[in-house]
Design a protein around this motif. Structure first.
Motif, PDB file in Angstrom:
ATOM      1  N   VAL A  60       0.829  -1.205   0.000  1.00  0.00           N
ATOM      2  CA  VAL A  60       0.000   0.000   0.000  1.00  0.00           C
ATOM      3  C   VAL A  60       0.867   1.261   0.000  1.00  0.00           C
ATOM      4  O   VAL A  60       0.376   2.365   0.202  1.00  0.00           O
ATOM      5  CB  VAL A  60      -0.979   0.036   1.189  1.00  0.00           C
ATOM      6  CG1 VAL A  60      -2.061  -1.018   1.011  1.00  0.00           C
ATOM      7  CG2 VAL A  60      -0.259  -0.158   2.512  1.00  0.00           C
ATOM      8  N   ASN A  61       2.156   1.044  -0.218  1.00  0.00           N
ATOM      9  CA  ASN A  61       3.071   2.165  -0.390  1.00  0.00           C
ATOM     10  C   ASN A  61       3.052   3.132   0.789  1.00  0.00           C
ATOM     11  O   ASN A  61       3.129   4.345   0.625  1.00  0.00           O
ATOM     12  CB  ASN A  61       2.719   2.909  -1.693  1.00  0.00           C
ATOM     13  CG  ASN A  61       3.910   3.672  -2.227  1.00  0.00           C
ATOM     14  OD1 ASN A  61       3.847   4.880  -2.408  1.00  0.00           O
ATOM     15  ND2 ASN A  61       5.005   2.990  -2.433  1.00  0.00           N
ATOM     16  N   CYS A  62       2.992   2.592   1.981  1.00  0.00           N
ATOM     17  CA  CYS A  62       2.894   3.458   3.162  1.00  0.00           C
ATOM     18  C   CYS A  62       4.235   4.057   3.552  1.00  0.00           C
ATOM     19  O   CYS A  62       4.290   4.984   4.328  1.00  0.00           O
ATOM     20  CB  CYS A  62       2.290   2.697   4.337  1.00  0.00           C
ATOM     21  SG  CYS A  62       3.410   1.504   5.114  1.00  0.00           S
ATOM     22  N   GLN A  63       5.318   3.481   3.018  1.00  0.00           N
ATOM     23  CA  GLN A  63       6.681   3.966   3.282  1.00  0.00           C
ATOM     24  C   GLN A  63       7.207   3.559   4.649  1.00  0.00           C
ATOM     25  O   GLN A  63       8.243   4.069   5.090  1.00  0.00           O
ATOM     26  CB  GLN A  63       6.783   5.502   3.139  1.00  0.00           C
ATOM     27  CG  GLN A  63       6.211   6.060   1.851  1.00  0.00           C
ATOM     28  CD  GLN A  63       7.131   5.876   0.662  1.00  0.00           C
ATOM     29  OE1 GLN A  63       8.317   5.612   0.814  1.00  0.00           O
ATOM     30  NE2 GLN A  63       6.591   5.975  -0.541  1.00  0.00           N
ATOM     31  N   SER A  64       6.545   2.659   5.323  1.00  0.00           N
ATOM     32  CA  SER A  64       7.048   2.244   6.630  1.00  0.00           C
ATOM     33  C   SER A  64       8.390   1.530   6.501  1.00  0.00           C
ATOM     34  O   SER A  64       9.281   1.687   7.334  1.00  0.00           O
ATOM     35  CB  SER A  64       6.032   1.326   7.319  1.00  0.00           C
ATOM     36  OG  SER A  64       6.408   1.120   8.652  1.00  0.00           O
ATOM     37  N   ARG A  66      10.713   2.084   4.327  1.00  0.00           N
ATOM     38  CA  ARG A  66      11.741   3.110   4.145  1.00  0.00           C
ATOM     39  C   ARG A  66      12.141   3.735   5.476  1.00  0.00           C
ATOM     40  O   ARG A  66      13.327   3.906   5.774  1.00  0.00           O
ATOM     41  CB  ARG A  66      11.204   4.183   3.185  1.00  0.00           C
ATOM     42  CG  ARG A  66      11.906   5.525   3.279  1.00  0.00           C
ATOM     43  CD  ARG A  66      11.261   6.544   2.367  1.00  0.00           C
ATOM     44  NE  ARG A  66      11.663   7.893   2.738  1.00  0.00           N
ATOM     45  CZ  ARG A  66      11.850   8.877   1.865  1.00  0.00           C
ATOM     46  NH1 ARG A  66      11.670   8.657   0.590  1.00  0.00           N
ATOM     47  NH2 ARG A  66      12.197  10.070   2.267  1.00  0.00           N
ATOM     48  N   LEU A  67      11.137   4.066   6.290  1.00  0.00           N
ATOM     49  CA  LEU A  67      11.415   4.717   7.566  1.00  0.00           C
ATOM     50  C   LEU A  67      12.140   3.788   8.541  1.00  0.00           C
ATOM     51  O   LEU A  67      13.109   4.180   9.186  1.00  0.00           O
ATOM     52  CB  LEU A  67      10.098   5.181   8.201  1.00  0.00           C
ATOM     53  CG  LEU A  67       9.598   6.590   7.935  1.00  0.00           C
ATOM     54  CD1 LEU A  67      10.450   7.579   8.712  1.00  0.00           C
ATOM     55  CD2 LEU A  67       9.593   6.945   6.470  1.00  0.00           C
ATOM     56  N   ALA A  68      11.657   2.556   8.639  1.00  0.00           N
ATOM     57  CA  ALA A  68      12.294   1.599   9.549  1.00  0.00           C
ATOM     58  C   ALA A  68      13.743   1.393   9.133  1.00  0.00           C
ATOM     59  O   ALA A  68      14.647   1.323   9.967  1.00  0.00           O
ATOM     60  CB  ALA A  68      11.542   0.275   9.521  1.00  0.00           C
ATOM     61  N   ILE A  82      15.301   2.659   0.250  1.00  0.00           N
ATOM     62  CA  ILE A  82      14.113   2.124  -0.425  1.00  0.00           C
ATOM     63  C   ILE A  82      13.342   3.260  -1.073  1.00  0.00           C
ATOM     64  O   ILE A  82      12.917   4.201  -0.398  1.00  0.00           O
ATOM     65  CB  ILE A  82      13.204   1.376   0.578  1.00  0.00           C
ATOM     66  CG1 ILE A  82      13.980   0.235   1.245  1.00  0.00           C
ATOM     67  CG2 ILE A  82      11.957   0.844  -0.138  1.00  0.00           C
ATOM     68  CD1 ILE A  82      13.220  -0.468   2.351  1.00  0.00           C
ATOM     69  N   ARG A  83      13.207   3.152  -2.389  1.00  0.00           N
ATOM     70  CA  ARG A  83      12.395   4.112  -3.137  1.00  0.00           C
ATOM     71  C   ARG A  83      11.319   3.332  -3.890  1.00  0.00           C
ATOM     72  O   ARG A  83      11.324   2.106  -3.877  1.00  0.00           O
ATOM     73  CB  ARG A  83      13.280   4.899  -4.112  1.00  0.00           C
ATOM     74  CG  ARG A  83      14.153   5.941  -3.409  1.00  0.00           C
ATOM     75  CD  ARG A  83      15.307   6.405  -4.286  1.00  0.00           C
ATOM     76  NE  ARG A  83      16.344   5.379  -4.339  1.00  0.00           N
ATOM     77  CZ  ARG A  83      17.337   5.371  -5.230  1.00  0.00           C
ATOM     78  NH1 ARG A  83      17.413   6.301  -6.145  1.00  0.00           N
ATOM     79  NH2 ARG A  83      18.237   4.405  -5.205  1.00  0.00           N
ATOM     80  N   CYS A 186       6.721  -4.200   7.901  1.00  0.00           N
ATOM     81  CA  CYS A 186       5.732  -4.055   6.807  1.00  0.00           C
ATOM     82  C   CYS A 186       4.311  -4.366   7.276  1.00  0.00           C
ATOM     83  O   CYS A 186       4.001  -5.483   7.687  1.00  0.00           O
ATOM     84  CB  CYS A 186       6.084  -4.947   5.633  1.00  0.00           C
ATOM     85  SG  CYS A 186       4.857  -4.819   4.304  1.00  0.00           S
TER      86      CYS A 186
END
Lengths: 245, 753
Positions: A60-64, A66-68, A82-83, A186
């Motif tokens: 769902v492309n929440c970007q979690s 990337r942040l983690a 992560i992009r 995730c």
């Protein structure tokens, strides 16, 4: 000296004098850690090859992730391992939207490892491609040969030296028998981590289900570059995505 | 010493510098003892949104370095969303409130001592109470156990009956509708469902972590999942998307009901034994055919029939998700009745309490602390909840109405905690001028929010990572927030310190002569674990109730406890056996039955059975007109998180403040990707916004990513981000049934700027 990740590098920089961390292009390649080897081929010593599986059909492309990852690896705010690439197909109301994680694919046959002039890039015991952050001179040779346009060359705010940034599969967590941070956090369990064989089988199972609605659904990474350590589930052909071949 | 904005930032910079030096020292110590410096896992509850996910803060030498989801917590289930990770920077944000502040001018403050602040606040409040009575005062907050205890108790002790929450901008309509029809707002058993229909709810971007996990699990399992949404959201993108004309979901749901009824696809046993008013409902629903709904919604009649047939085939292991805000909460004039229609479809499917259907979670048995409590005042409220809006939930209230009364000089003082109505309610000027008209506004906050900066006094709270709070029942567990970190700003006080201090000054200290530990121990009296164990573990499995646990609902809609029928299993008893008998649960409505025909609605002067009507702004749009609908992005919470650098960076990387516009409409208006457009509301107000041109949106609609456009000058990062906020254009509106704010009743004319 053992290979160090960006995270460990940060630790050492803080501990010792920053100057000690500087590296020049002429520096000799440090000895390799036991149990690691260059790509391609299987892993030595019976270590099962491991993989990350990114099921883009559940993302769902929440970007979690990337942040983690940014927290786990102590990244400066503007850097991310992560992009995402996006794909909008069709016109209203017949529209599809697809995402794809764009990060290091961890090629078995990794040209970046071959080309790195200071041998800062190397393959780890689990089959992932790691970077010795200290040794890296940020020359960009890896970026030039990467089939997926992954490496980012950017200034390290601590030392103001140019460095390469890319996913290292949370090497320090793997060493402790843990799972990379992206898979742990995730929220839709789109990211998974396990042996390469398990992940491939899981991806193939998922694709079989997806093909009922998406005839072109596929697993990406079984054969590319002799096999990728980041396997992808895609609902549309890989050539639709800007960074896939 | 007066502190203007510049001084505030200089001080912040000083503090940041000190923190950096301290951090460097810590890092050095850490690196020297790298093998033996322990990483402590401190249990906490995230506070970056209201879901309050259980998590562990990984602390090394007093510094947090990452967070991971608490595996035992029912909301996080071991996972965390991006905001939880970004939340670590929120703790060290330069815009934290560091000391008690007293207003010196427009958005300017000077630090004062707690003692002085408490003295001045109590003197002013006592004068207001004497001159104007308790009706001139309100307390408002995001409702969570700690604030519910301390702030509401203080208000009650002072005779103030107007206690409020954010709900008029959230699920107000849904809660009333579900209370009247089912007795409570039920969640779907997403994970085990075979067919899920979502009405505007965006599980992947308006995140409750565990719910998103369950949603994805259903998809992975091969369940049929349909998202009805005018926009192809990230959630709709991984399911079947059914685009709909915004504001017409009610028509779709009535037509699905029509198919289920006219084709005899409903659960006859449930309907005949456990519902009221089906006969008039069946008559009423005949008019709402799929062909009729196609005209209104734009969804082909065949698709509407497919959805109804799919649900019926999966019944009872299927659900229409009961939503949250979106179309059923506080967006449109017809949102409350849209929520009732959601309930109708579930009732027809007979899925209540069934596996994969809808149910309420069990109630944890909490002890009753026996400390002296003030009586709950029954004096008049200043927001019309329960009177002008007879069905409105009086434990949620209508803050936007209170602001109107403040402008009229009828409301004089307010206490607000962890709540930002000035920026999160429609019509910024309306909300702000209401606040400015107050003689006393006291805000308990961690950060210099748009509401805080209108206050006469800002009282600083420790962040979620630095404070301990009242234990919280969650599903079949109890969870709590513990002190994971030493206070970053030593002058901050949590509510269990600040409110009793104020209460003593106000002469009502007798109601606060207990410690937080004493209160928590009393709550846990019947649980198989101690407070100390809970503090260590963060979340523990709890003893749940065998008696009916009435949901906290709307006062007039939920029956008194003694009236609750006890002859049937409770609503939370999910029948897990797909093939065995299916016990039908007790419902919490006044009749104990499912209400197709609501006497409560009828008595209050509303339609006893929901009928179709369009949004207040109508469905006809001019050639340049659009409806503005907002919605969440996964990595921000309203306007609260834009100052967090690591989250703001995502917005930057994806240019995500842009307003979405349909490609064909953009072409007609000669608007191109990334252009700036001028938006002119029907009330004449204007704003500018950059656009993302996309096929993923209904031609009638502009999508405004919610929560940009901070006004507080103290949020430097947010200020750089900028962005459009629809509350700058919207009117002060009240939906007649619940009084909610009708946030998507905003039509704008668009042209290139």
């Amino acid at each position: 000296m053992a290979k160090i990740s960006r995270r460990q590098f940060m630790k050492l920089s803080a501990a010792g004098s920053a100057a000690a961390a500087f590296v020049t292009a002429g520096r000799e390649a440090p000895a390799r850690e036991p149990g690691t080897q260059r790509s391609p081929a299987a892993n030595p010593g019976g270590n099962p090859r491991m993989a990350l599986l990114m099921d883009n059909s559940l993302c769902v492309n929440c970007q979690s992730c990337r942040l983690a990852c940014q927290n786990e690896n102590n990244l400066p705010v503007r850097e991310k391992y992560i992009r995402f690439d996006y794909l909008e197909q069709g016109s209203f109301p017949e529209v599809e939207h697809h995402v794809n994680r764009h990060s290091c694919q961890h090629c078995a046959d990794a040209p970046c490892v071959e080309v790195c002039p200071v041998d800062a890039l190397y393959k780890g015991a689990e089959g992932f491609t790691h970077l010795d952050f200290e040794t890296c001179i940020g020359c960009g040779a890896c970026r030039a040969v990467c089939p997926f346009e992954v490496p980012v060359i950017s200034t390290d705010p601590e030392t103001e030296a140019p460095k390469m940034y890319k996913c290292n599969a949370c090497k320090h967590l793997l060493a402790e028998g843990q799972t990379p941070a992206c898979a742990t956090t995730c929220i839709t369990a789109a990211v998974d981590y396990g042996t390469w064989d398990e992940m491939l089988a899981k991806a193939e199972d998922r694709v079989r289900v997806l093909r009922q609605d998406y005839p072109d659904a596929n697993v990406y990474g079984e054969t590319q570059q002799d096999g990728l350590g980041l396997l992808l589930v895609l609902r549309t052909p890989p050539e639709d995505y800007p960074h896939l071949i | 010493m007066p502190m203007d904005r510049r001084t505030f930032f200089k001080r912040s910079a000083g503090a940041a510098l000190a923190a950096t030096a301290f951090a460097a020292l810590d890092m050095k110590a850490w690196a020297q003892t790298v093998t033996d410096a322990p990483v402590e896992l401190k249990p906490s509850l995230c506070n970056m949104c209201t879901s309050e996910c259980g998590m562990h803060i990984h602390v090394k030498n007093g510094r947090p370095w990452k967070v991971t989801g608490h595996p035992g917590h029912p909301v996080s289930r071991g996972k965390l969303c991006p905001r939880a990770h970004g939340g670590l920077q929120w703790i060290y944000d330069p815009a934290r409130v560091k000391t008690p502040l007293r207003r010196t001018g427009e958005w300017e403050f000077e630090p004062i001592s707690w003692e002085q602040a408490a003295d001045e606040i109590s003197a002013k409040l006592n004068r207001i109470l004497e001159e104007h009575g308790p009706e001139a005062v309100f307390g408002a907050q995001y409702p969570r156990p700690t604030g519910n205890l301390y702030l509401n108790r203080l208000m009650h002790a002072l005779g103030v009956s107007t206690t409020q929450t954010h709900e008029a901008t959230c699920q107000a309509g849904r809660r009333i509708a579900m209370s009247a029809t089912l007795g409570a707002a039920f969640d779907a058993d997403w994970e085990n469902s075979d067919y899920l229909l979502f009405i505007g709810r965006n599980m992947g971007e308006a995140i409750r972590t565990g719910a998103a996990t369950a949603f994805a699990r259903a998809i992975e399992r091969g369940a049929k999942v349909v998202c009805v949404d005018p926009r192809l959201s990230q959630s709709a993108a991984i399911t079947e998307w059914v685009p709909i004309k915004p504001g017409t979901d009610l028509a779709l749901l009535l037509a699905i009901s029509n198919v289920l009824v006219t084709e005899n696809l409903f659960d006859r046993s449930f309907v005949s034994n456990h519902t009221n008013g089906f006969v008039p409902f069946r008559r009423h629903i005949q008019q709402y055919t799929p062909d009729w709904a196609e005209e209104i919604t734009g969804i082909p009649a065949g698709k509407i029939r497919d959805i109804a047939h799919g649900l019926a085939a999966a019944a009872p292991h299927c659900a229409v998700d009961t939503g949250w805000k979106a179309a059923v909460g506080s967006c449109y004039a017809n949102s409350t009745d849209t929520a009732r229609a959601v309930a109708y479809v579930n009732g027809l499917l007979g899925n209540i309490g069934q596996r994969g259907g809808i149910s309420v979670p069990p109630g944890v048995i909490l002890g009753q602390p026996e400390f002296p409590a003030p009586t709950v005042p029954d004096g008049p409220r200043n927001d019309g909840a329960g009177t002008d809006y007879p069905l409105a939930c009086t434990n949620a209230g209508l803050p936007h109405v209170t602001m109107e009364r403040a402008q009229q000089g009828k409301v004089k003082a307010g206490f607000i905690r962890h709540f930002n109505p000035v920026r999160s309610f429609p019509n910024y000027e309306h909300m702000r001028s209401g606040m400015k008209a107050l003689e006393l506004l006291v805000v308990f906050e961690t950060h210099m929010s748009e509401t805080a900066i209108e206050a006469h006094y800002i009282l600083p709270e420790p962040s979620f990572a630095e404070r301990e709070e009242v234990v919280k029942p969650v599903g079949d567990t109890v969870a709590m927030r513990t002190k994971a970190l030493r206070p970053v700003h030593p002058e901050t006080k949590s509510l269990d310190e600040s409110i009793p201090m104020l209460a003593e000054k106000l002469g009502v200290g007798e109601y606060f002569r207990f410690t937080l530990d004493e209160w928590n121990e009393a709550l846990l009296a019947e649980q198989p674990f101690t407070l100390a164990e809970l503090k260590r573990e963060g979340t523990l499995a709890a003893t749940v109730s065998d008696e009916p646990v009435l949901p906290e609902g709307c006062g007039t809609l939920v029956p008194p406890r003694e009236q609750a029928p006890k002859t049937r299993p409770r609503a939370f008893l999910v029948s897990n056996d797909r093939n065995g008998p299916r016990p039908v649960p007790q419902l919490f409505t006044r009749s104990g039955r499912f209400e197709f025909y609501s006497r409560e609605f009828e008595r209050a002067g509303f339609d006893p059975i929901a009928k179709w009507y369009p949004p207040e702004t109508g469905l006809e749009l001019g050639s340049k007109e659009f409806r503005v609908v907002h919605g969440k992005q996964a990595y921000h919470t309203h306007v609260a998180t834009n100052n967090i650098k690591i989250l703001a960076q995502i917005t930057r990387d994806y240019d995500a403040t842009r307003v979405w516009i349909n490609r064909s409409r953009a072409d007609e208006l000669a608007i191109r990707e990334n252009d700036t457009i001028l938006l002119r509301a029907r009330n004449g107000r204007t704003a500018e916004a950059r656009v993302k041109v996309t096929e993923r949106i209904h031609p009638d609609m502009l999508f405004a990513p919610a929560g940009y456009g901070n006004r507080t000058p103290y949020f430097e990062v947010a200020k750089e981000l900028g962005g459009f906020n629809p509350h700058d254009l919207s009117d002060y509106l009240r939906e007649p049934i619940s009084g909610h704010t009708m946030m998507s009743e905003l039509i704008v004319e668009v042209e290139p700027a």
